[in-house]
Design a protein around this motif. Structure first.
Motif, short mmCIF file in Angstrom:
data_model
loop_
_atom_site.label_atom_id
_atom_site.label_comp_id
_atom_site.label_asym_id
_atom_site.label_seq_id
_atom_site.Cartn_x
_atom_site.Cartn_y
_atom_site.Cartn_z
N TYR A 1 -3.79 3.50 -0.59
CA TYR A 1 -3.09 4.25 0.50
C TYR A 1 -3.86 4.55 1.66
O TYR A 1 -5.08 4.58 1.78
CB TYR A 1 -2.87 5.53 -0.39
CG TYR A 1 -3.74 6.94 -0.01
CD1 TYR A 1 -3.80 7.70 0.97
CD2 TYR A 1 -4.64 6.87 -1.06
CE1 TYR A 1 -4.65 8.76 1.12
CE2 TYR A 1 -5.78 7.90 -0.96
CZ TYR A 1 -5.54 8.78 0.02
OH TYR A 1 -6.52 9.94 0.04
N TYR B 1 0.78 -1.18 -0.05
CA TYR B 1 0.07 0.15 0.00
C TYR B 1 0.79 1.14 0.03
O TYR B 1 2.11 1.05 0.02
CB TYR B 1 -1.00 -0.01 1.16
CG TYR B 1 -0.24 0.21 2.50
CD1 TYR B 1 -0.66 1.39 3.27
CD2 TYR B 1 0.57 -0.76 3.23
CE1 TYR B 1 0.30 1.55 4.38
CE2 TYR B 1 1.35 -0.66 4.48
CZ TYR B 1 1.02 0.68 5.12
OH TYR B 1 1.74 1.01 6.00
N GLU B 2 0.10 2.33 -0.09
CA GLU B 2 0.93 3.80 0.13
C GLU B 2 0.65 4.32 1.27
O GLU B 2 -0.36 4.79 1.74
CB GLU B 2 0.73 4.67 -1.12
CG GLU B 2 1.20 5.80 -1.31
CD GLU B 2 0.50 6.92 -2.17
OE1 GLU B 2 1.48 7.83 -2.51
OE2 GLU B 2 -0.57 6.78 -2.63
N GLY C 1 -2.83 7.00 -7.91
CA GLY C 1 -1.77 6.07 -6.95
C GLY C 1 -0.45 6.40 -7.07
O GLY C 1 0.10 7.54 -7.95
N PRO C 2 0.44 5.96 -6.41
CA PRO C 2 1.83 6.15 -6.63
C PRO C 2 2.33 5.46 -8.08
O PRO C 2 1.73 4.96 -8.66
CB PRO C 2 2.57 5.42 -5.41
CG PRO C 2 1.39 4.33 -5.08
CD PRO C 2 0.15 4.93 -5.51
N GLN D 1 7.24 -0.22 1.47
CA GLN D 1 6.40 -0.14 0.20
C GLN D 1 7.02 0.69 -1.06
O GLN D 1 6.63 0.63 -1.96
CB GLN D 1 5.41 0.78 0.76
CG GLN D 1 4.61 0.15 2.07
CD GLN D 1 4.18 -1.20 1.97
OE1 GLN D 1 3.59 -1.57 0.72
NE2 GLN D 1 4.35 -1.98 2.71
N SER E 1 6.90 3.96 -1.85
CA SER E 1 6.43 5.22 -2.10
C SER E 1 5.38 5.50 -0.76
O SER E 1 5.09 4.69 -0.13
CB SER E 1 5.59 5.06 -3.30
OG SER E 1 4.45 4.18 -3.26
N GLY E 2 5.07 6.70 -0.87
CA GLY E 2 4.11 7.29 0.20
C GLY E 2 3.73 8.90 0.14
O GLY E 2 4.18 9.48 -0.69
N ARG E 3 2.89 8.83 1.04
CA ARG E 3 2.66 10.42 1.34
C ARG E 3 2.84 10.77 2.59
O ARG E 3 2.79 10.29 3.64
CB ARG E 3 0.73 10.37 1.34
CG ARG E 3 0.39 9.91 -0.18
CD ARG E 3 -1.08 10.03 -0.17
NE ARG E 3 -1.75 9.22 -1.23
CZ ARG E 3 -2.54 9.79 -2.13
NH1 ARG E 3 -3.19 10.82 -1.69
NH2 ARG E 3 -2.85 9.19 -3.24
N GLU F 1 0.73 6.67 4.77
CA GLU F 1 0.51 7.95 4.92
C GLU F 1 1.21 8.43 6.23
O GLU F 1 0.80 7.90 7.25
CB GLU F 1 -1.02 8.48 5.02
CG GLU F 1 -1.15 10.07 4.80
CD GLU F 1 -2.66 10.07 4.58
OE1 GLU F 1 -3.08 10.65 3.83
OE2 GLU F 1 -3.40 9.59 5.51
N ARG G 1 3.98 13.85 -1.96
CA ARG G 1 4.24 12.56 -2.50
C ARG G 1 5.54 12.31 -2.60
O ARG G 1 6.11 13.09 -3.26
CB ARG G 1 3.46 12.64 -3.81
CG ARG G 1 1.89 13.18 -3.56
CD ARG G 1 1.03 12.23 -2.88
NE ARG G 1 0.93 10.94 -3.47
CZ ARG G 1 -0.02 10.47 -4.26
NH1 ARG G 1 -0.85 11.45 -4.96
NH2 ARG G 1 -0.22 9.15 -5.15
#
Length: 343
Positions: A310, A100-101, A247-248, A164, A166-168, A103, A178
């Motif tokens: 995410y 998942y992305e 999405g990422p 993962q 990638s992320g926020r 946060e 981002r």
């Protein structure tokens, strides 16, 4: 898109089964469990996101035709049935996991609360180099060089962001950054979950992302040692033009789609190809997805990581997935029969 995309593009152009180790078998569509309820219109939309990245000549006519398919499941299903064939590569059972992305909460400056950095790529780190390990970087090897993108309030969440890719990050001023994958330190990934099992702390069926997080937070000193058991370390870059609803960025340089994109091993599954997922476990899942990402721990013809979206809910759903089943590739007809004949 940088070094990672260049490497993936090279894999796109490589033969599907360069090592010749996995057997391939063409299956009838009617043997795909749940095929007629698979929501193929959503899968076709995800397929079109990266279709123009498919360099092999047998893909491009299909990509042009796909653009004119009506956006309903029956039309999309007919498109796949007419122009593709299901191909089982390798020997099930598969291993499906989820990602998942994340946060995270972050700050532009270091504070007592926001004390754990996310780093951009060091300029001296080149493709193929084996650089400083996770333990060395966590001990301060990169401090004072201005490589920090943001400072995070939880080292465990930083570790899982590395997994993962990638992320926020929700910053203290209300803005959201981002982040995308920029590169890694060249060390092989080692599983913290497997190490917990090896030390006798848990049984294999008990290990999940949530279990690992809880254990590390309850045991900070031992937890930090366990996290450093994985020497692999990921560096990030800001994605300034990525809209919040998207999405990422996956391995093909485009946004990936929740529950329609999967990470695969491109040595066996061509990136951009539709794949039929039959996942067992407590929450069975039969649906058409698209191979649009890769991962350091995703190895083998029957190995896939399902993208769940995410935020915390997606993280909860992804973190408990470790299920069997099978993965079936959908390949252009000519390619499917040629691949079987090449064995």
């Amino acid at each position: 898109m940088g070094r990672r995309f260049g490497r993936v593009l090279a894999l796109l152009l490589a033969p599907l089964m360069a090592d010749g180790a996995a057997r391939a078998e063409i299956l009838p569509f009617e043997t795909l469990a749940g095929w007629r309820e698979g929501g193929q219109a959503e899968a076709l939309a995800a397929f079109l996101v990266t279709c123009d990245q498919l360099a092999a000549p047998y893909w491009q006519p299909l990509c042009r035709l796909a653009q004119d398919v009506p956006a309903d499941d029956a039309s999309a299903r007919a498109f796949f049935e007419l122009l593709f064939r299901p191909v089982l590569v390798g020997s099930p059972p598969a291993l499906f996991t989820g990602y998942y992305e994340p946060e995270l909460n972050g700050s532009a400056v270091q504070t007592p609360r926001f004390a754990w950095p996310l780093y951009r790529m060091p300029p001296e780190l080149q493709e193929g180099m084996v650089y400083r390990s996770r333990a060395e970087i966590e001990a301060g090897a990169l401090r004072g060089r201005g490589l920090e993108i943001a400072w995070i309030d939880d080292p465990v969440e930083v570790f899982f962001l590395h997994i993962q890719g990638s992320g926020r990050v929700k910053m203290t001023d209300g803005s959201v950054i981002r982040l995308g994958y920029a590169g890694r330190n060249g060390h092989a990934y080692r599983s913290v979950g497997q190490e917990l099992v090896r030390r006798g702390l848990f049984q294999p069926h008990q290990v999940s992302a949530q279990v690992i997080k809880a254990f590390v937070r309850r045991n900070p000193a031992l937890g930090a040692e366990l996290l450093n058991h994985n020497p692999s370390y990921v560096f990030f870059r800001k994605l300034k033009k990525l809209a919040p609803e998207l999405g990422p960025i996956g391995a093909m340089g485009r946004s990936i789609t929740p529950l329609r994109s999967v990470a695969v091993d491109p040595a066996y599954v061509p990136l951009g190809a539709p794949v039929w997922i039959e996942k067992g476990g407590a929450q069975p899942l039969n649906r058409l997805m698209v191979a649009q990402d890769t991962g350091g721990a995703i190895k083998g013809a029957q190995r896939a990581d399902i993208f769940f979206g995410y935020g915390p809910a997606a993280g909860e759903a992804a973190g408990v997935v470790r299920d069997g089943g099978r993965l079936v590739q959908l390949l252009p007809i000519d390619r499917a029969y040629a691949m079987v004949a090449e064995q």
